[in-house]
Design a protein around this motif. Sequence first.
Motif, PDB file in Angstrom:
ATOM      1  N   GLY A 128      -4.538   3.375  -5.276  1.00  0.00           N
ATOM      2  CA  GLY A 128      -5.771   2.969  -5.934  1.00  0.00           C
ATOM      3  C   GLY A 128      -5.543   1.837  -6.915  1.00  0.00           C
ATOM      4  N   MET A 129      -4.428   1.898  -7.643  1.00  0.00           N
ATOM      5  CA  MET A 129      -4.108   0.841  -8.599  1.00  0.00           C
ATOM      6  C   MET A 129      -3.874  -0.481  -7.872  1.00  0.00           C
ATOM      7  N   LEU A 130      -3.110  -0.447  -6.783  1.00  0.00           N
ATOM      8  CA  LEU A 130      -2.778  -1.668  -6.052  1.00  0.00           C
ATOM      9  C   LEU A 130      -4.016  -2.319  -5.445  1.00  0.00           C
ATOM     10  N   THR A 131      -4.835  -1.520  -4.777  1.00  0.00           N
ATOM     11  CA  THR A 131      -6.031  -2.089  -4.141  1.00  0.00           C
ATOM     12  C   THR A 131      -7.006  -2.614  -5.186  1.00  0.00           C
ATOM     13  N   GLY A 132      -6.959  -2.049  -6.383  1.00  0.00           N
ATOM     14  CA  GLY A 132      -7.871  -2.491  -7.434  1.00  0.00           C
ATOM     15  C   GLY A 132      -7.534  -3.854  -7.998  1.00  0.00           C
ATOM     16  N   ILE A 133      -6.276  -4.282  -7.894  1.00  0.00           N
ATOM     17  CA  ILE A 133      -5.897  -5.573  -8.490  1.00  0.00           C
ATOM     18  C   ILE A 133      -5.647  -6.655  -7.450  1.00  0.00           C
ATOM     19  N   MET A 134      -5.743  -6.305  -6.154  1.00  0.00           N
ATOM     20  CA  MET A 134      -5.539  -7.307  -5.111  1.00  0.00           C
ATOM     21  C   MET A 134      -6.768  -8.205  -4.979  1.00  0.00           C
ATOM     22  N   SER A 135      -6.547  -9.466  -4.635  1.00  0.00           N
ATOM     23  CA  SER A 135      -7.661 -10.361  -4.338  1.00  0.00           C
ATOM     24  C   SER A 135      -8.195 -10.055  -2.946  1.00  0.00           C
ATOM     25  N   GLU A 136      -9.293 -10.708  -2.572  1.00  0.00           N
ATOM     26  CA  GLU A 136      -9.899 -10.451  -1.267  1.00  0.00           C
ATOM     27  C   GLU A 136      -8.986 -10.874  -0.127  1.00  0.00           C
ATOM     28  N   THR A 137      -8.140 -11.850  -0.371  1.00  0.00           N
ATOM     29  CA  THR A 137      -7.256 -12.345   0.698  1.00  0.00           C
ATOM     30  C   THR A 137      -5.917 -11.623   0.742  1.00  0.00           C
ATOM     31  N   ASP A 138      -5.541 -10.962  -0.352  1.00  0.00           N
ATOM     32  CA  ASP A 138      -4.268 -10.232  -0.362  1.00  0.00           C
ATOM     33  C   ASP A 138      -4.372  -8.972   0.501  1.00  0.00           C
ATOM     34  N   LEU A 139      -3.245  -8.568   1.033  1.00  0.00           N
ATOM     35  CA  LEU A 139      -3.177  -7.350   1.848  1.00  0.00           C
ATOM     36  C   LEU A 139      -2.065  -6.459   1.319  1.00  0.00           C
ATOM     37  N   VAL A 140      -2.365  -5.186   1.107  1.00  0.00           N
ATOM     38  CA  VAL A 140      -1.334  -4.226   0.705  1.00  0.00           C
ATOM     39  C   VAL A 140      -1.236  -3.164   1.792  1.00  0.00           C
ATOM     40  N   ALA A 141      -0.020  -2.810   2.170  1.00  0.00           N
ATOM     41  CA  ALA A 141       0.230  -1.821   3.218  1.00  0.00           C
ATOM     42  C   ALA A 141       1.321  -0.878   2.741  1.00  0.00           C
ATOM     43  N   ARG A 142       1.282   0.334   3.262  1.00  0.00           N
ATOM     44  CA  ARG A 142       2.358   1.284   2.958  1.00  0.00           C
ATOM     45  C   ARG A 142       3.404   1.152   4.052  1.00  0.00           C
ATOM     46  N   MET A 143       4.611   0.800   3.638  1.00  0.00           N
ATOM     47  CA  MET A 143       5.679   0.600   4.603  1.00  0.00           C
ATOM     48  C   MET A 143       6.245   1.938   5.055  1.00  0.00           C
ATOM     49  N   ALA A 144       6.680   2.738   4.105  1.00  0.00           N
ATOM     50  CA  ALA A 144       7.228   4.072   4.392  1.00  0.00           C
ATOM     51  C   ALA A 144       7.597   4.706   3.062  1.00  0.00           C
ATOM     52  N   GLY A 145       7.467   6.035   2.996  1.00  0.00           N
ATOM     53  CA  GLY A 145       7.882   6.734   1.784  1.00  0.00           C
ATOM     54  C   GLY A 145       7.209   6.185   0.547  1.00  0.00           C
ATOM     55  N   ASP A 146       8.016   5.645  -0.370  1.00  0.00           N
ATOM     56  CA  ASP A 146       7.494   5.127  -1.632  1.00  0.00           C
ATOM     57  C   ASP A 146       7.553   3.605  -1.682  1.00  0.00           C
ATOM     58  N   GLU A 147       7.485   2.951  -0.524  1.00  0.00           N
ATOM     59  CA  GLU A 147       7.548   1.494  -0.462  1.00  0.00           C
ATOM     60  C   GLU A 147       6.221   0.919   0.028  1.00  0.00           C
ATOM     61  N   PHE A 148       5.806  -0.170  -0.606  1.00  0.00           N
ATOM     62  CA  PHE A 148       4.556  -0.846  -0.262  1.00  0.00           C
ATOM     63  C   PHE A 148       4.851  -2.320   0.017  1.00  0.00           C
ATOM     64  N   LEU A 149       4.221  -2.851   1.070  1.00  0.00           N
ATOM     65  CA  LEU A 149       4.326  -4.268   1.394  1.00  0.00           C
ATOM     66  C   LEU A 149       3.046  -4.969   0.956  1.00  0.00           C
ATOM     67  N   ILE A 150       3.194  -6.157   0.394  1.00  0.00           N
ATOM     68  CA  ILE A 150       2.044  -6.935  -0.067  1.00  0.00           C
ATOM     69  C   ILE A 150       2.145  -8.336   0.529  1.00  0.00           C
ATOM     70  N   LEU A 151       1.045  -8.799   1.085  1.00  0.00           N
ATOM     71  CA  LEU A 151       0.981 -10.144   1.655  1.00  0.00           C
ATOM     72  C   LEU A 151      -0.025 -10.965   0.864  1.00  0.00           C
ATOM     73  N   SER A 152       0.420 -12.111   0.372  1.00  0.00           N
ATOM     74  CA  SER A 152      -0.474 -13.051  -0.307  1.00  0.00           C
ATOM     75  C   SER A 152      -0.469 -14.354   0.480  1.00  0.00           C
ATOM     76  N   PRO A 153      -1.462 -14.550   1.358  1.00  0.00           N
ATOM     77  CA  PRO A 153      -1.495 -15.771   2.165  1.00  0.00           C
ATOM     78  C   PRO A 153      -2.082 -16.941   1.383  1.00  0.00           C
ATOM     79  N   SER A 154      -1.739 -18.143   1.823  1.00  0.00           N
ATOM     80  CA  SER A 154      -2.303 -19.365   1.226  1.00  0.00           C
ATOM     81  C   SER A 154      -2.239 -19.313  -0.293  1.00  0.00           C
ATOM     82  N   LEU A 155      -1.030 -19.265  -0.827  1.00  0.00           N
ATOM     83  CA  LEU A 155      -0.848 -19.148  -2.274  1.00  0.00           C
ATOM     84  C   LEU A 155      -1.626 -20.241  -3.008  1.00  0.00           C
TER      85      LEU A 155
END
Length: 693
Positions: free
Chosen positions: A328-355
């Motif tokens: 909930g914290m991560l999705t709340g601070i991501m921009s509309e273009t950012d993507l957050v995914a759960r990789m496995a266990g306690d790891e999360f991947l974040i993609l920020s395209p077109s910096l």
Amino acid sequence: MSETNIKIDQYIKMKNYPYKELLENFTEAIYVISLQGQFIDYNHGFTSLVGPGEAYLNTNFLDIVHPEDIQIARSGFIETLDGKVLKEERLRIFAHDGQVKTIITSKVPLIENGELLGILGIAKDITVEVGLQSEIRKQYYRFRSLDKNSSSVNCILSEQGEVTYQSPSVEKVLGYKPGDLSEPFLTFVHPDDVKMVRDRFSYLLAHPTESQAVDVRILHKDENWRILHVLSNNLMDDPDIRGIVINFHDVTEMRQAQQEIQYMAYHDHLTGLPNRRFFEERLQEELTAAKKNKSQLAVMLLDIDRFKFINDTLGHVIGDKVLKGITGMLTGIMSETDLVARMAGDEFLILSPSLPFKEYAEQLAATILKELETPIIVEHYELFVTGSIGIAIYPNSSEDLSSLIKNSDLAMYEAKKRKANSYNVFSPEMERTSFKNFELQNDLHKALLNDEFELYYQPKVLSNKRQIVGAEALIRWNHSTRGLVSPGEFIPLAEESGLIVPIGEWVLENVCKQIKAWEESGYPRLEVSLNFSALQMLQKGLVDTVKAILEKYQVEGKSLEIEITESLILNDDGDLLKKLEDLKDLGIRIAIDDFGTGYSSMSYLTKYKFNTIKLDRSFIKDIHTSTDSQAITKFIIQLSNQLKMKVVAEGVELEEQFSLLLEMNCDEIQGYLISKPLPVHQFEQLGRFSSFI
């Protein structure tokens, strides 16, 4: 069931017959397509249909399909790969002489022992029958009995889209009586589907020889939207029909199930976040766009520090709720273009395209870590978590998907090494270090077999006599090409790979062998201490292994002292105390190493009843200059004396340090003032353990 369908079923049932013999026994054109879409086998019926056989082997099946039918053929191929049996797919193909032929083909997936091997197709030439299609349609649509309880509905639409005929089954499927559908068909279509239906209808009118298949949302009589799969044919030129013939059936539940399966395949079940598969597909799309637009993107890997401790201490139910809170914290601070995914266990991947700017990824990482400082409230627990973030930037860090993710992982581990709740940006040096460690870890697997390890011994002396009474056994690695490798370099790799367990057993066995050799040579008895890692202590059967080695070399347990760390006590799995007591029953002494540097608690001293406390060198290095270090050291020594525990001071290098420790009644000292760790033959030269240092 048609003759073709019967033969498909026969083929499936006759899977134990010789493959080639089965193909050649059929008169129809039979072909086999690989998972890549290439012809890999066919029979004489196939070559009779299209031409000389050798010309088509290992060629793409779409090469012979009419351009206007390629999409139909491709879709059928994909659906069959998904496990669907396709019956009577109508296609136009080119024969070897350029003649266009129309075929009806059926396709089934070839599966052996649960593995998809390819696609089997059976084709029938209906070129002649196409000329009679108007009569066939007339017979099919005008005179076929439409069963009222059928799950399919047949309708005829005028050129203006008005319903001129509908089968009685429309009431079962959509709830309407046949007379209720007098309005234009588009009246019942979902507003979001109207344009698509209108475009398809116009295309059908303009291309009367082509069929159309589409899913459409239609309003049910009960005012719910249902998904219908609609097949349509233009029979305006048929004097008996003069309309658009459509056949549809309700696929709402099927499509909803497919959507759910699709969602499950691309999302994490716990957090609802996209999973790694979704992330990688999106990342590949963004990489393609970034290369085209010459823009930058960032891949970030967030790992929650010591999350296993939460699971082990409070249970996985609490741990899962913490992960949901972090989500909930991560999705709340991501921009509309950012993507957050759960990789496995306690790891999360974040993609920020077109910096948008160079420092964006670092600012986002800092924001995430700042948010993590806020405690997470789960039930009646107030939990504080920290994270480590690795950042990889395209194109600086790498230009391909797998390397970007790998490099963000490397950067994350570098951040974790530095301090809690920090981030790090990937640099090429990290990759070089990682590869060096990878090579070293590979060599570590061979080190035991190649007898590359050696034990060094550092003497421990009585403070009041400076007489050697014991030694600490320390492992050294004589690498075949790199020479002497520091324990600080290879021990962490051994722990990470699990090799620390067989290495620790090698140390124990060789210490016992050396003790026995000294005993047989007439040396005075001395106590040898050795370190046991957390993984060693957690091994089942540890006590039995130690007992067997003592018996093998006929060494008494009192000649050994096992050192364990405070962190091992903190993560006690409940079995540690029992193991320590069992080891004591063998006569072995137990020491707590590096005391005072981690999570020291005086309650440990009474609970585990250690024989020895080893004062960490961090207290000793400035004991002669720091009154604080003197006070702490003196307190620990006095407490240990009252609890009847021996105190050993490590890292003694100066006479001033030694004198103070002697005044404080420290039992034994160890350090460079006495001697550095030595190979066994040099250690023996110190004076057969009876000399004064």
